[in-house]
Design an enzyme around this catalytic site. Sequence first.
Site, mmCIF file in Angstrom:
data_model
loop_
_atom_site.group_PDB
_atom_site.id
_atom_site.type_symbol
_atom_site.label_atom_id
_atom_site.label_comp_id
_atom_site.label_asym_id
_atom_site.label_seq_id
_atom_site.Cartn_x
_atom_site.Cartn_y
_atom_site.Cartn_z
ATOM 1 C CG ASP A 30 73.378 99.806 103.629
ATOM 2 O OD1 ASP A 30 74.250 99.208 102.963
ATOM 3 O OD2 ASP A 30 73.446 99.934 104.856
ATOM 4 C CG ASN A 85 74.590 97.313 114.008
ATOM 5 O OD1 ASN A 85 73.736 96.558 114.452
ATOM 6 N ND2 ASN A 85 74.885 97.366 112.723
ATOM 7 C CD GLN A 92 78.695 102.368 115.618
ATOM 8 O OE1 GLN A 92 78.617 102.003 116.781
ATOM 9 N NE2 GLN A 92 78.631 103.635 115.259
ATOM 10 C CB VAL A 94 80.237 104.107 109.478
ATOM 11 C CG1 VAL A 94 80.469 105.610 109.390
ATOM 12 C CG2 VAL A 94 80.581 103.431 108.149
ATOM 13 C CG HIS A 98 74.712 104.043 110.916
ATOM 14 N ND1 HIS A 98 75.922 104.111 111.592
ATOM 15 C CD2 HIS A 98 74.634 102.801 110.398
ATOM 16 C CE1 HIS A 98 76.546 102.943 111.468
ATOM 17 N NE2 HIS A 98 75.773 102.137 110.756
ATOM 18 C CG HIS A 100 71.270 99.601 109.576
ATOM 19 N ND1 HIS A 100 71.934 99.369 108.393
ATOM 20 C CD2 HIS A 100 72.230 99.766 110.516
ATOM 21 C CE1 HIS A 100 73.236 99.388 108.613
ATOM 22 N NE2 HIS A 100 73.445 99.630 109.901
#
Length: 112
Positions: A30, A85, A92, A94, A98, A100
Amino acid sequence: MSETLFSKIIDREIPADIIYEDEQCLAFRDINPQAPVHFLVIPKKPIPKLSDATEEDQALLGHLLLVGNQVAAREGLEDFRVNVNNGASASQAVFHLHVHVMGGRPFNWPPG
């Protein structure tokens, strides 16, 4: 799905610190880490958010979690947090699904 920052990373149009890749997904650090170890696992298939996944994505979703676990182990993490998210009000930023994976420090509950 429109092109996203993550699709550009998949296509190597934007650099990223990639720490894992296979035919289905990609993991990279990240750029704004919230823990000493913080990486994302993303599918190469464009899925905007978790709620857009379908039954056909079941194996892929499991694969993302298994990869997160494997990469966490390679990063030396025994305890870690996994977070997804879903939507703007859930933070969220993007709109490419995804996961994390964060570790290397204690976490509190609730998270925020």
